[in-house]
Design a protein around this motif. Structure first.
Motif, PDB file in Angstrom:
ATOM      1  N   LEU A   1       0.835  -1.158   0.023  1.00 48.50           N
ATOM      2  CA  LEU A   1       0.054   0.044   0.048  1.00 48.50           C
ATOM      3  C   LEU A   1       0.807   1.291   0.183  1.00 48.50           C
ATOM      4  O   LEU A   1       0.700   2.007  -0.609  1.00 48.50           O
ATOM      5  CB  LEU A   1      -0.947  -0.055   1.221  1.00 48.50           C
ATOM      6  N   ALA A   2       2.157   1.366   0.756  1.00 35.66           N
ATOM      7  CA  ALA A   2       2.856   2.378   0.630  1.00 35.66           C
ATOM      8  C   ALA A   2       3.325   2.660  -0.564  1.00 35.66           C
ATOM      9  O   ALA A   2       3.764   3.699  -1.107  1.00 35.66           O
ATOM     10  CB  ALA A   2       3.801   2.138   1.692  1.00 35.66           C
ATOM     11  N   LEU A   3       3.654   1.509  -1.229  1.00 33.28           N
ATOM     12  CA  LEU A   3       4.305   1.568  -2.653  1.00 33.28           C
ATOM     13  C   LEU A   3       3.337   2.329  -3.582  1.00 33.28           C
ATOM     14  O   LEU A   3       3.693   2.945  -4.450  1.00 33.28           O
ATOM     15  CB  LEU A   3       4.947   0.354  -3.089  1.00 33.28           C
ATOM     16  N   THR A   4       1.984   1.784  -3.453  1.00 34.59           N
ATOM     17  CA  THR A   4       1.096   2.370  -4.274  1.00 34.59           C
ATOM     18  C   THR A   4       0.944   3.809  -4.157  1.00 34.59           C
ATOM     19  O   THR A   4       0.994   4.635  -5.285  1.00 34.59           O
ATOM     20  CB  THR A   4      -0.301   1.765  -3.980  1.00 34.59           C
ATOM     21  N   ALA A   5       0.940   4.365  -3.021  1.00 37.60           N
ATOM     22  CA  ALA A   5       1.027   5.767  -2.608  1.00 37.60           C
ATOM     23  C   ALA A   5       2.067   6.431  -3.192  1.00 37.60           C
ATOM     24  O   ALA A   5       2.180   7.629  -3.567  1.00 37.60           O
ATOM     25  CB  ALA A   5       0.871   6.151  -0.980  1.00 37.60           C
ATOM     26  N   TRP A   6       3.555   6.086  -3.081  1.00 36.29           N
ATOM     27  CA  TRP A   6       4.458   6.469  -3.405  1.00 36.29           C
ATOM     28  C   TRP A   6       4.576   6.596  -5.154  1.00 36.29           C
ATOM     29  O   TRP A   6       4.834   7.305  -5.726  1.00 36.29           O
ATOM     30  CB  TRP A   6       5.957   5.447  -3.197  1.00 36.29           C
ATOM     31  N   SER A   7       3.966   5.384  -5.711  1.00 41.30           N
ATOM     32  CA  SER A   7       3.864   5.605  -7.216  1.00 41.30           C
ATOM     33  C   SER A   7       2.879   6.604  -7.861  1.00 41.30           C
ATOM     34  O   SER A   7       3.399   7.443  -8.650  1.00 41.30           O
ATOM     35  CB  SER A   7       3.458   4.046  -7.614  1.00 41.30           C
ATOM     36  N   VAL A   8       2.028   6.926  -6.994  1.00 41.75           N
ATOM     37  CA  VAL A   8       1.167   8.165  -7.504  1.00 41.75           C
ATOM     38  C   VAL A   8       1.927   9.334  -7.113  1.00 41.75           C
ATOM     39  O   VAL A   8       2.002  10.323  -8.266  1.00 41.75           O
ATOM     40  CB  VAL A   8      -0.225   7.934  -6.735  1.00 41.75           C
ATOM     41  N   TYR A   9       2.581   9.447  -6.228  1.00 41.74           N
ATOM     42  CA  TYR A   9       3.505  10.869  -5.781  1.00 41.74           C
ATOM     43  C   TYR A   9       4.512  10.845  -7.028  1.00 41.74           C
ATOM     44  O   TYR A   9       4.429  11.949  -7.511  1.00 41.74           O
ATOM     45  CB  TYR A   9       4.106  10.699  -4.518  1.00 41.74           C
TER      46      TYR A   9
END
Length: 162
Positions: free
Chosen positions: A112-120
């Protein structure tokens, strides 16, 4: 190797140094900016390639995040299976890493953290493409790598100490 800057007198010093290999991360951006200043407009095709490359990178992040989330759920469900078969104690006390349920939940959280990072990252790079500049996020990449190495190390320790 110390290559001399190209002999083109029309190149700014920063661009010549970049082409010579002393600052290779910004060569294409500087070159496109320099060409724009010489009235050679950036083509729509070059922008399209950059945006498509950004999308491919974003999709690679998402595939990795989905894999981490799926693997975390699999670890969690497998621990429930082992508990049902009596091969894993249900009420284990001790360190958090002794429970495979926590390891599975940790993988989901990392996904989930990687998903947030990918959007940023996608929006950051998209803005840079539109403004014809590139600022690499060295600290963020190093921090994310160290975080994943630590998480992988803790998971490996959990596997071998189990």
């Amino acid at each position: 190797m110390n290559n001399p800057p190209p002999s083109d007198p029309g190149l700014p010093e920063e661009l010549a140094r970049s082409i010579a290999g002393k600052d290779s991360g910004t060569t294409s951006t500087l070159l496109s900016t320099h060409r724009t200043q010489l009235s050679i407009k950036r083509t729509g095709l070059a922008d399209l390639r950059s945006h498509l490359a950004n999308e491919r990178t974003h999709l690679a992040y998402l595939r990795t995040a989905i894999s981490l989330i799926g693997f975390g759920i699999t670890i969690n469900r497998f621990s429930v299976f082992l508990q049902e078969k009596g091969r894993l104690a249900v009420d284990q006390t001790g360190p958090m890493l002794r429970s495979s349920e926590h390891a599975g939940a940790g993988m989901v959280v990392i996904g989930l953290a990687l998903t947030a990072w990918s959007v940023y990252r996608y929006w950051h790079v998209n803005r840079d493409i539109e403004q014809a500049r590139f600022r690499p996020l060295h600290r963020a990449v190093i921090a994310l790598t160290v975080l994943l190495l630590a998480a992988g190390g803790f998971t490996a320790a959990w596997l071998f100490l189990q």
